[in-house]
Design a protein around this motif. Structure first.
Motif, mmCIF file in Angstrom:
data_model
loop_
_atom_site.group_PDB
_atom_site.id
_atom_site.type_symbol
_atom_site.label_atom_id
_atom_site.label_comp_id
_atom_site.label_asym_id
_atom_site.label_seq_id
_atom_site.Cartn_x
_atom_site.Cartn_y
_atom_site.Cartn_z
ATOM 1 N N UNK A 174 0.863 -1.179 -0.001
ATOM 2 C CA UNK A 174 0.056 -0.006 0.138
ATOM 3 C C UNK A 174 0.812 1.362 -0.203
ATOM 4 N N UNK A 175 2.174 1.008 0.680
ATOM 5 C CA UNK A 175 2.824 2.463 0.523
ATOM 6 C C UNK A 175 3.769 2.305 -0.748
ATOM 7 N N UNK A 176 3.873 1.346 -1.479
ATOM 8 C CA UNK A 176 4.738 1.540 -2.572
ATOM 9 C C UNK A 176 4.629 2.650 -3.421
ATOM 10 N N UNK A 177 3.279 3.215 -3.744
ATOM 11 C CA UNK A 177 3.589 4.557 -4.555
ATOM 12 C C UNK A 177 4.025 5.686 -3.911
ATOM 13 N N UNK A 178 4.210 5.857 -2.747
ATOM 14 C CA UNK A 178 4.784 6.935 -1.824
ATOM 15 C C UNK A 178 6.360 6.531 -1.850
ATOM 16 N N UNK A 179 6.651 5.479 -1.949
ATOM 17 C CA UNK A 179 8.016 5.036 -2.075
ATOM 18 C C UNK A 179 8.743 5.180 -3.338
ATOM 19 N N UNK A 180 7.775 5.038 -4.357
ATOM 20 C CA UNK A 180 8.224 5.311 -5.726
ATOM 21 C C UNK A 180 8.412 6.936 -6.025
ATOM 22 N N UNK A 181 7.280 7.441 -5.302
ATOM 23 C CA UNK A 181 7.384 9.036 -5.482
ATOM 24 C C UNK A 181 8.751 9.762 -4.961
ATOM 25 N N UNK A 182 8.778 9.254 -3.546
ATOM 26 C CA UNK A 182 10.284 9.802 -3.158
ATOM 27 C C UNK A 182 11.666 9.363 -3.804
ATOM 28 N N UNK A 183 11.527 8.332 -4.317
ATOM 29 C CA UNK A 183 12.715 7.740 -5.013
ATOM 30 C C UNK A 183 12.914 8.390 -6.216
ATOM 31 N N UNK A 184 11.710 8.751 -7.048
ATOM 32 C CA UNK A 184 11.894 9.415 -8.713
ATOM 33 C C UNK A 184 12.285 11.087 -8.108
ATOM 34 N N UNK A 185 11.609 11.576 -6.842
ATOM 35 C CA UNK A 185 12.038 12.881 -6.587
ATOM 36 C C UNK A 185 13.613 13.137 -6.082
ATOM 37 N N UNK A 186 14.068 12.144 -5.379
ATOM 38 C CA UNK A 186 15.552 12.461 -5.041
ATOM 39 C C UNK A 186 16.398 11.999 -6.070
ATOM 40 N N UNK A 187 15.878 11.283 -7.127
ATOM 41 C CA UNK A 187 16.910 10.876 -8.283
ATOM 42 C C UNK A 187 16.885 12.041 -9.159
ATOM 43 N N UNK A 188 15.672 12.681 -9.274
ATOM 44 C CA UNK A 188 15.440 13.859 -10.417
ATOM 45 C C UNK A 188 16.226 15.164 -9.887
ATOM 46 N N UNK A 189 16.174 15.198 -8.718
ATOM 47 C CA UNK A 189 16.545 16.398 -7.826
ATOM 48 C C UNK A 189 17.839 16.074 -6.876
ATOM 49 N N UNK A 190 18.744 15.778 -7.305
ATOM 50 C CA UNK A 190 19.843 15.604 -6.317
ATOM 51 C C UNK A 190 20.169 16.458 -5.137
#
Length: 246
Positions: free
Chosen positions: A118-134
Motif C-alpha cells: 500500500x505504501x509502494x506509490x509513496x516509495x516510488x514518489x520519493x525515489x523518483x523525486x530524489x533521483x531527479x533532484x539530487x
C-alpha cells in the motif's frame, strides 16, 4: 533555519514545519506531493520523512540493513518495520507481480505484505523525486517514528502500541505525546494540535516524531542506522535516522 517532520496520509503527505530558533513559529500542512513540501515557503533545510529511501537490487534476510538493525531495539513494536523488497518489486504496480518479483529477488524468498504494498506509490514518489533532484539529498532524511520514540524513551522500547487492529490506541497515543512533552523540543500547542483535513491523529503524531529527529540533526546531532549510511545503486542514502543518544 526551518525543519520538517513528514508522514504519509490520505491527502498525500502531512508535514509539520518549525523554526529551529523559535519553536513557536510552526505550521502543520498537507500536500499532494513531497516536492510541494520541499518547495514550501519555509524551505526546510532538514526534512525527516517516514518513508523508505534507497532501494536494494536484491534483499538478503529480513529487509534492508537499516531495518535489520533497528528491529531488535523496538521490542514488541518491531512489526512496524516493514521489510522493503527489491527496487523492481517496488516498481511493480500489480500486487501479484510485486510478490513474484520480490520472491525472485530475495534470499530466502519473501513475498510482499498487503500493508507494505500500500505504501509502494509513496516509495516510488520519493525515489523518483530524489533521483531527479539530487539537490534535495542533503536535506531529506529517512526516519521511523517508533525509532524516534525509542530514542526519546532513553533507548527503551515502548510497552504500548500506537494502534490495535488498525485503530488508534488511546494509552499508546498518550504515552507518545508524553514522551514528546518530556523532550522539551516541541511546544505543547503543537503536540496537542488536531490533525488537518486529510490526515489522522496518528499521522500527525508520526510527523511530530520525525520533527524531533529533524531538530536534532539540524543542531548537529542525529544517529543513523547504519553508521555511516549506505548507498543504493543510484547513489541514494540507505539509513534510518533518529536522535543521538548521549
Amino acid at each position: 533555519m526551518w525543519v520538517a517532520g513528514v508522514d504519509g496520509c490520505r491527502a498525500g503527505w502531512i508535514a509539520v514545519v518549525l523554526r529551529v530558533d523559535d519553536p513557536h513559529a510552526h505550521r502543520i500542512m498537507t500536500a499532494p506531493t513531497l516536492a510541494a513540501i520541499a518547495d514550501a515557503p519555509e524551505k526546510a533545510e532538514v526534512i525527516a520523512v517516514d518513508m523508505p529511501i534507497g532501494l536494494p537490487e536484491r534483499t538478503d534476510g529480513s529487509g534492508r540493513l537499516p531495518e535489520q538493525l533497528i528491529r531488535p531495539l523496538l521490542g514488541q513494536r518491531q512489526s512496524s518495520v516493514f521489510a522493503i523488497p527489491s527496487r523492481r518489486a517496488v516498481e511493480a504496480e500489480d500486487y501479484g507481480e510485486a510478490c513474484a518479483i520480490a520472491a525472485a529477488t530475495s534470499d530466502p524468498p519473501r513475498k510482499v505484505s498487503r500493508q507494505g504494498f500500500a505504501i509502494f506509490p509513496r516509495i516510488r514518489e520519493i525515489d523518483a523525486l530524489l533521483r531527479a533532484r539530487p539537490d534535495l539529498l542533503p536535506r531529506v532524511y529517512e526516519v521511523h517514528p517508533e525509532l524516534a520514540f525509542w530514542a526519546l524513551n532513553h533507548a527503551e522500547a515502548l510497552g504500548q502500541p500506537k494502534k490495535v487492529k488498525g485503530i488508534p490506541y488511546g494509552p499508546g497515543m498518550a504515552l507518545r505525546r508524553e514522551l514528546l512533552t518530556r523532550s522539551g523540543l516541541l511546544p505543547d500547542e503543537l503536540i496537542h494540535a488536531p490533525p488537518p483535513r486529510g490526515a489522522a491523529q496518528d499521522d500527525l503524531l508520526d510527523a511530530l516524531a520525525g520533527l524531533t529527529v529533524a531538530l536534532d540533526i539540524a543542531r548537529g546531532g542525529g544517529q543513523p542506522f547504519p553508521d555511516p549510511p549506505g548507498r543504493d545503486a543510484h547513489g541514494l542514502p540507505v539509513a534510518i535516522w533518529t536522535l543521538r543518544i548521549s
